[in-house]
Design an enzyme around this catalytic site. Structure first.
Site, PDB file in Angstrom:
ATOM      1  N   ASP A  75      89.571-106.539-103.548  1.00 53.76           N
ATOM      2  CA  ASP A  75      88.140-106.793-103.275  1.00 53.76           C
ATOM      3  C   ASP A  75      87.314-106.122-104.381  1.00 53.76           C
ATOM      4  O   ASP A  75      87.429-104.898-104.601  1.00 53.76           O
ATOM      5  CB  ASP A  75      87.798-106.204-101.895  1.00 53.76           C
ATOM      6  CG  ASP A  75      86.411-106.601-101.433  1.00 53.76           C
ATOM      7  OD1 ASP A  75      86.327-107.468-100.536  1.00 53.76           O
ATOM      8  OD2 ASP A  75      85.425-106.043-101.964  1.00 53.76           O
TER       9      ASP A  75
ATOM     10  N   ASN B  12      75.446-108.917-108.126  1.00 50.65           N
ATOM     11  CA  ASN B  12      74.577-110.074-107.839  1.00 50.65           C
ATOM     12  C   ASN B  12      73.103-109.698-107.938  1.00 50.65           C
ATOM     13  O   ASN B  12      72.310-110.402-108.564  1.00 50.65           O
ATOM     14  CB  ASN B  12      74.837-110.580-106.414  1.00 50.65           C
ATOM     15  CG  ASN B  12      75.957-111.609-106.353  1.00 50.65           C
ATOM     16  OD1 ASN B  12      76.257-112.243-107.350  1.00 50.65           O
ATOM     17  ND2 ASN B  12      76.574-111.742-105.207  1.00 50.65           N
TER      18      ASN B  12
ATOM     19  N   HIS C 238      73.151-114.241-109.289  1.00 48.90           N
ATOM     20  CA  HIS C 238      74.337-114.858-108.680  1.00 48.90           C
ATOM     21  C   HIS C 238      75.206-115.605-109.678  1.00 48.90           C
ATOM     22  O   HIS C 238      76.423-115.674-109.513  1.00 48.90           O
ATOM     23  CB  HIS C 238      73.923-115.793-107.535  1.00 48.90           C
ATOM     24  CG  HIS C 238      73.832-115.078-106.224  1.00 48.90           C
ATOM     25  ND1 HIS C 238      72.818-114.180-105.946  1.00 48.90           N
ATOM     26  CD2 HIS C 238      74.629-115.097-105.126  1.00 48.90           C
ATOM     27  CE1 HIS C 238      73.002-113.695-104.733  1.00 48.90           C
ATOM     28  NE2 HIS C 238      74.092-114.231-104.212  1.00 48.90           N
TER      29      HIS C 238
ATOM     30  N   ASP D  28      79.069-115.152-110.160  1.00 49.48           N
ATOM     31  CA  ASP D  28      80.085-116.225-110.157  1.00 49.48           C
ATOM     32  C   ASP D  28      81.038-116.080-111.348  1.00 49.48           C
ATOM     33  O   ASP D  28      82.245-116.292-111.222  1.00 49.48           O
ATOM     34  CB  ASP D  28      79.401-117.602-110.248  1.00 49.48           C
ATOM     35  CG  ASP D  28      78.792-118.023-108.918  1.00 49.48           C
ATOM     36  OD1 ASP D  28      79.012-117.311-107.917  1.00 49.48           O
ATOM     37  OD2 ASP D  28      78.093-119.052-108.874  1.00 49.48           O
TER      38      ASP D  28
ATOM     39  N   GLU E  68      84.055-111.953-102.437  1.00 49.26           N
ATOM     40  CA  GLU E  68      84.701-111.309-103.587  1.00 49.26           C
ATOM     41  C   GLU E  68      86.074-110.769-103.217  1.00 49.26           C
ATOM     42  O   GLU E  68      86.588-109.842-103.822  1.00 49.26           O
ATOM     43  CB  GLU E  68      83.773-110.209-104.132  1.00 49.26           C
ATOM     44  CG  GLU E  68      83.763-108.893-103.387  1.00 49.26           C
ATOM     45  CD  GLU E  68      83.076-108.915-101.999  1.00 49.26           C
ATOM     46  OE1 GLU E  68      82.902-110.005-101.429  1.00 49.26           O
ATOM     47  OE2 GLU E  68      82.768-107.830-101.502  1.00 49.26           O
TER      48      GLU E  68
HETATM   49  N1  LIG Z   1      77.779-114.763-106.880  1.00 50.65           N
HETATM   50  C1  LIG Z   1      78.384-114.931-105.736  1.00 50.65           C
HETATM   51  N2  LIG Z   1      78.255-114.027-104.752  1.00 50.65           N
HETATM   52  C2  LIG Z   1      78.909-114.191-103.607  1.00 50.65           C
HETATM   53  C3  LIG Z   1      79.738-115.285-103.373  1.00 50.65           C
HETATM   54  N3  LIG Z   1      80.277-115.166-102.124  1.00 50.65           N
HETATM   55  C4  LIG Z   1      79.786-114.045-101.590  1.00 50.65           C
HETATM   56  N4  LIG Z   1      78.954-113.427-102.477  1.00 50.65           N
HETATM   57  C5  LIG Z   1      78.217-112.184-102.344  1.00 50.65           C
HETATM   58  O1  LIG Z   1      79.126-111.088-102.376  1.00 50.65           O
HETATM   59  C6  LIG Z   1      78.435-109.960-101.832  1.00 50.65           C
HETATM   60  C7  LIG Z   1      79.429-109.118-101.059  1.00 50.65           C
HETATM   61  O2  LIG Z   1      78.803-107.932-100.724  1.00 50.65           O
HETATM   62  P1  LIG Z   1      79.426-106.832 -99.789  1.00 50.65           P
HETATM   63  O3  LIG Z   1      80.296-107.502 -98.742  1.00 50.65           O
HETATM   64  O4  LIG Z   1      78.316-105.965 -99.301  1.00 50.65           O
HETATM   65  O5  LIG Z   1      80.431-106.027-100.688  1.00 50.65           O
HETATM   66  P2  LIG Z   1      80.216-105.166-101.996  1.00 50.65           P
HETATM   67  O6  LIG Z   1      78.808-105.133-102.471  1.00 50.65           O
HETATM   68  O7  LIG Z   1      81.215-105.636-102.988  1.00 50.65           O
HETATM   69  O8  LIG Z   1      80.601-103.727-101.521  1.00 50.65           O
HETATM   70  P3  LIG Z   1      82.051-103.122-101.363  1.00 50.65           P
HETATM   71  O9  LIG Z   1      82.968-104.250-101.014  1.00 50.65           O
HETATM   72  O10 LIG Z   1      81.899-102.152-100.238  1.00 50.65           O
HETATM   73  O11 LIG Z   1      82.398-102.481-102.636  1.00 50.65           O
HETATM   74  C8  LIG Z   1      77.297-110.515-100.989  1.00 50.65           C
HETATM   75  O12 LIG Z   1      76.099-110.179-101.621  1.00 50.65           O
HETATM   76  C9  LIG Z   1      77.493-112.025-101.032  1.00 50.65           C
HETATM   77  O13 LIG Z   1      76.271-112.729-101.047  1.00 50.65           O
HETATM   78  C10 LIG Z   1      79.862-116.251-104.424  1.00 50.65           C
HETATM   79  O14 LIG Z   1      80.576-117.258-104.307  1.00 50.65           O
HETATM   80  N5  LIG Z   1      79.184-116.024-105.566  1.00 50.65           N
END
Ligand SMILES: Nc1nc2c(ncn2[C@@H]2O[C@H](COP(=O)(O)OP(=O)(O)OP(=O)(O)O)[C@@H](O)[C@H]2O)c(=O)[nH]1
Length: 340
Positions: free
Chosen positions: A216, A224, A229, A233, A259
């Site tokens: 992860d 982002n 975004h 991506d 992610e």
């Molecule tokens: N650019 C992009 N962002 C995505 C996609 N799918 C999910 N996200 C974003 O990924 C982010 C995941 O954030 P969190 O689950 O808070 O995790 P994190 O910020 O990585 O924090 P930790 O996992 O605790 O390190 C969210 O802001 C989602 O909107 C995608 O296909 N593209």
């Protein structure tokens, strides 16, 4: 979409064909007994019996390969029977109508490759048979009939070939859409369980263990938020490339969502699985992301679980790896956790 799903429509065609064949062969057996074509009539009764057995065999869903063997046997048998009937004295010239069914049958039941092969084979044999029995006078008298049969056969063959090619391409596209993550091109989670079971079977055969890495990307929300975004991506795509480069089996690399990614590693050891995850972590750290405007390294947290028994449910292994990944996050991120 699995082979079984792809073949469902072919099995339905096969059922209809067998049913028609059952009643048709029965009818022709009676007719040929009446015309005193004993051998032909007995052969037709055997066909009735074989058809009934085949119908009984496919009454329940069957694996794709079993279907393929059954349908190929049926088509080969049908073609041989037709050749035999052509050669049989006293048989009506109307038998030639049945030649037109060969391309349709082979393509609908077996797809474009086997269809092309078997149609070429049987039509080649029919043409050879006619050349061997060539009689110019009969040929000249029945020129219009010959032209009709040849044109109809070629038209059905051409249409069947074009239809099957387009159909197979569409099926392939549907399958790709259903099983791939459109952003990264990795597998999505739809076939995760099934792929894991296959890896377990391979691994059990070699008496080794199967490993699972759940990875992860750290602070992805911040990436982002900070860079947008689209850049996010690109980071996901870059990590997918790293995953692909670290394995010679890209069909075992999945994007689970957001992610979060995972990699199934058949025939491995705990040590090797750990080393592979470490390589993933370092490769992402080193990956040149400055062209995206990201100047600090992007990191990933990985959890690993291994199973030395093919019976271990995927759910349990995934839960173990997932828990360890969260442990890696809790302990400061950018690390690989192999144990609780
Ligand atoms: N650019 C992009 N962002 C995505 C996609 N799918 C999910 N996200 C974003 O990924 C982010 C995941 O954030 P969190 O689950 O808070 O995790 P994190 O910020 O990585 O924090 P930790 O996992 O605790 O390190 C969210 O802001 C989602 O909107 C995608 O296909 N593209």
């Amino acid at each position: 979409m699995t082979n079984d799903a792809i073949s469902t429509h072919r099995i339905n065609v096969f059922k209809v064909l067998l049913l028609l064949n059952f009643f048709g062969a029965f009818w022709f057996a009676i007719v040929n007994f009446n015309r005193d074509l004993q051998l032909l009539a007995w052969l037709e009764l055997i066909i009735v019996l074989i058809t009934a057995l085949a119908l009984w065999r496919i009454r329940k869903p069957i694996p794709f390969n079993t279907y393929l063997s059954l349908a190929t046997t049926y088509v080969v048998f049908f073609g041989c029977f037709l050749l035999f009937a052509l050669n049989h004295p006293g048989v009506s010239q109307n038998i030639h109508i049945w030649i037109t069914t060969i391309p349709l049958m082979t393509y609908l039941l077996l797809g474009s490759r086997r269809g092309l092969l078997l149609t070429s084979l049987f039509l080649g044999l029919v043409v050879t048979w006619h050349l061997m029995h060539f009689d110019f006078l009969t040929f000249w008298q029945s020129l219009a009939a010959v032209a009709n049969v040849v044109c109809v056969v070629m038209a059905i063959w051409g249409m069947s070939h074009a239809y099957e090619l387009a159909n197979e391409k569409a099926q392939q596209q549907l399958q790709t859409m259903a099983t791939r993550d459109h952003l990264t091109g990795l597998m999505n989670r739809s076939l995760l369980n099934q792929t894991f079971q296959q890896a377990c079977e391979e691994t059990a055969f070699d008496q080794q263990i199967v490993g699972l890495i759940v990875a992860d990307i750290d602070h992805f929300k911040t990436i982002n938020d900070q860079y947008g975004h689209e850049v996010g991506d690109q980071v996901l795509k870059a990590f997918a490339d790293i995953l692909r480069q670290c394995t010679n089996r890209p069909e075992l690399a999945f994007r689970l969502g957001g992610e979060e990614f995972c990699l199934i590693i058949p025939n491995t050891t705990c040590l090797q699985a750990g080393q592979l995850a470490e390589q993933l972590r370092q490769n992402l750290r080193k990956h040149p992301l400055h062209q995206l405007g990201i100047n600090e390294p992007v990191t990933v947290s990985c959890g690993i679980a291994t199973s030395d028994t093919p019976d271990l449910p995927f759910k349990k292994l995934h839960a173990d790896a997932d828990r360890r990944m969260y442990l890696a996050k809790a302990q400061g991120r950018d690390q690989v956790m192999t144990q609780d």
